[in-house]
Design a protein around this motif. Sequence first.
Motif: not given
Length: 81
Positions: A28-31, A34
Amino acid sequence: MSLTPLFGPVPGGMEMMIILLVAVLLFGANKLPKLARSTGQAMGEFKKGREDIEREIRESAEAAERDDFEDELAEDETVNV
């Protein structure tokens, strides 16, 4: 003489795009930021640990050389007396 990378050919532009696309689909782009941050921190810890071990080995070798030199000096002093 041709230089080849240690682990095979390095992926080029199109291959890197496919790898990035697969990473986005998996994590996923959000992870991704991180994941990149934690990977960088892990690499930093590994490098720090490697440098610590190298320093300890170097210090041990220097201490052994000093001990050998001191032993030779002591032997020379007993022979000269």
